[in-house]
Scaffold this active site. Structure first.
Site, PDB file in Angstrom:
ATOM      1  N   HIS A 218     -57.673  49.850 -21.057  1.00  0.00           N
ATOM      2  CA  HIS A 218     -56.776  50.372 -22.080  1.00  0.00           C
ATOM      3  C   HIS A 218     -57.009  49.649 -23.403  1.00  0.00           C
ATOM      4  O   HIS A 218     -57.596  48.560 -23.451  1.00  0.00           O
ATOM      5  CB  HIS A 218     -55.314  50.181 -21.643  1.00  0.00           C
ATOM      6  CG  HIS A 218     -54.951  48.742 -21.395  1.00  0.00           C
ATOM      7  ND1 HIS A 218     -54.461  47.905 -22.376  1.00  0.00           N
ATOM      8  CD2 HIS A 218     -55.028  47.983 -20.268  1.00  0.00           C
ATOM      9  CE1 HIS A 218     -54.245  46.701 -21.866  1.00  0.00           C
ATOM     10  NE2 HIS A 218     -54.587  46.720 -20.598  1.00  0.00           N
ATOM     11  N   GLU A 223     -47.942  44.831 -26.921  1.00  0.00           N
ATOM     12  CA  GLU A 223     -47.220  44.967 -25.660  1.00  0.00           C
ATOM     13  C   GLU A 223     -48.209  44.770 -24.520  1.00  0.00           C
ATOM     14  O   GLU A 223     -49.086  45.593 -24.290  1.00  0.00           O
ATOM     15  CB  GLU A 223     -46.570  46.352 -25.547  1.00  0.00           C
ATOM     16  CG  GLU A 223     -45.481  46.613 -26.570  1.00  0.00           C
ATOM     17  CD  GLU A 223     -46.027  46.891 -27.955  1.00  0.00           C
ATOM     18  OE1 GLU A 223     -47.149  47.456 -28.060  1.00  0.00           O
ATOM     19  OE2 GLU A 223     -45.370  46.511 -28.941  1.00  0.00           O
ATOM     20  N   LEU A 224     -48.073  43.700 -23.778  1.00  0.00           N
ATOM     21  CA  LEU A 224     -49.055  43.287 -22.784  1.00  0.00           C
ATOM     22  C   LEU A 224     -49.327  44.396 -21.763  1.00  0.00           C
ATOM     23  O   LEU A 224     -48.407  44.895 -21.119  1.00  0.00           O
ATOM     24  CB  LEU A 224     -48.580  42.022 -22.064  1.00  0.00           C
ATOM     25  CG  LEU A 224     -49.534  41.417 -21.031  1.00  0.00           C
ATOM     26  CD1 LEU A 224     -50.821  40.950 -21.701  1.00  0.00           C
ATOM     27  CD2 LEU A 224     -48.865  40.267 -20.281  1.00  0.00           C
ATOM     28  N   ASP A 225     -50.603  44.767 -21.618  1.00  0.00           N
ATOM     29  CA  ASP A 225     -51.063  45.740 -20.628  1.00  0.00           C
ATOM     30  C   ASP A 225     -50.395  47.102 -20.757  1.00  0.00           C
ATOM     31  O   ASP A 225     -50.319  47.857 -19.781  1.00  0.00           O
ATOM     32  CB  ASP A 225     -50.855  45.200 -19.201  1.00  0.00           C
ATOM     33  CG  ASP A 225     -51.764  44.027 -18.890  1.00  0.00           C
ATOM     34  OD1 ASP A 225     -52.789  43.873 -19.576  1.00  0.00           O
ATOM     35  OD2 ASP A 225     -51.434  43.255 -17.969  1.00  0.00           O
ATOM     36  N   GLU A 226     -49.915  47.452 -21.942  1.00  0.00           N
ATOM     37  CA  GLU A 226     -49.242  48.728 -22.124  1.00  0.00           C
ATOM     38  C   GLU A 226     -49.895  49.591 -23.200  1.00  0.00           C
ATOM     39  O   GLU A 226     -49.316  50.567 -23.664  1.00  0.00           O
ATOM     40  CB  GLU A 226     -47.760  48.509 -22.457  1.00  0.00           C
ATOM     41  CG  GLU A 226     -46.967  47.891 -21.316  1.00  0.00           C
ATOM     42  CD  GLU A 226     -45.480  47.823 -21.592  1.00  0.00           C
ATOM     43  OE1 GLU A 226     -45.046  48.409 -22.604  1.00  0.00           O
ATOM     44  OE2 GLU A 226     -44.765  47.180 -20.815  1.00  0.00           O
TER      45      GLU A 226
END
Length: 281
Positions: A218, A223-226
């Site tokens: 991604h 926003e972590l891993d979003e």
């Protein structure tokens, strides 16, 4: 030999877009070799990717299509098909993703060129050297994290970096660096159903008897891993798989998923539609 160009175009959807773009191409004696388009019902945006052969160079096509982009309040980008994208790779100690990227780049399967691998550990220096890629190590802790991130910014500016890949780089980027790298930084992380975070996720997955493991590539956002998802893959597992076996399968799927995501990006097949992606695979 004719020039082979790739055009990406996006704008609010309305009648006449395809006619206007292809009209410019025909007017320049271009031959369309590939065309994909999508109208988003959620955002009302139109997206197109076209490959064109002809006498026109990328900069000539860009100049001719700019008035069309202006008329439709959109954006257009033209590049040469297959041109290697200048890529900075960030790593920590795990080498499976780095090895996959450099190996596929050497074979020409992934259209990138890597002027530098930058790491917060020394472990992968020999791997980078095997592929004749410069490697730079700088310890990262609370006191000097800003120095490392400043080095990333410097390399991006000085080396003309178009893509930054976090190939299992195990540090959280600051919001400022995320904004600086917006839409040109890709991360990879494991994907479990259900999800497990923290230490030893594969041990947690084994303990719960997970039947699917996978990976998600991604774009990097604060926003972590979003961030917007580019590519995801899964593989089925069963009760016979040990923790170590799950971990090795995880490495394989992380490597292949990240490599495919980078390939899609480098081929200009990934366009942003708000917080989602349109991927012309």
């Amino acid at each position: 030999m004719p020039n082979h160009c790739v055009i990406t175009f996006s704008c609010p959807d309305r009648p006449g877009i395809v006619h206007a773009i292809t009209g410019v191409i025909v007017g320049m004696n271009g031959n369309i070799t590939e065309l994909q388009q999508y109208s988003s019902p959620d955002t009302g945006m139109f997206f197109m990717r076209i490959q064109v052969e002809g006498e026109a160079r990328p900069e000539e096509l860009q100049a001719s299509l700019e008035p069309v982009a202006g008329r439709f309040a959109g954006s257009v980008h033209v590049d040469t098909v297959g041109r290697p994208v200048r890529t900075l790779i960030l790593v920590s100690t795990a080498g499976h993703c780095l090895n996959a990227l450099l190996s596929h780049a050497r074979m020409g399967a992934v259209p990138i060129t890597v002027p530098l691998v930058l790491s917060n550990h020394e472990e992968l220096a020999e791997l980078a050297a095997f592929y004749s890629v410069p490697f730079e190590h700088q310890q990262v802790d609370a006191e000097n994290k800003a120095d490392f991130e400043e080095r990333v910014r410097q390399v991006v500016d000085d080396q003309g970096i178009e893509l930054v890949v976090l190939a299992r780089y195990m540090q959280i980027l600051s919001p400022g660096l995320c904004e600086f790298l917006a839409t040109k930084a890709i991360n990879i992380h494991h994907s479990f159903l259900p999800g497990f975070k923290g230490a030893n996720p594969y041990r947690q997955a084994h303990a719960r008897g997970v039947k699917l493991i996978g990976a998600t590539a991604h774009f990097v956002t604060p926003e972590l891993d979003e961030g917007p998802i580019i590519e995801q893959s899964v593989v089925r597992v069963d009760h016979s798989k040990s923790v170590d076996a799950l971990r090795e399968l995880g490495k394989d799927i992380e490597s292949s998923t990240l490599t495919h995501a980078v390939t899609l990006f480098a081929q200009h097949r990934v366009l942003l539609d708000g917080v989602r992606t349109v991927v012309f695979d």
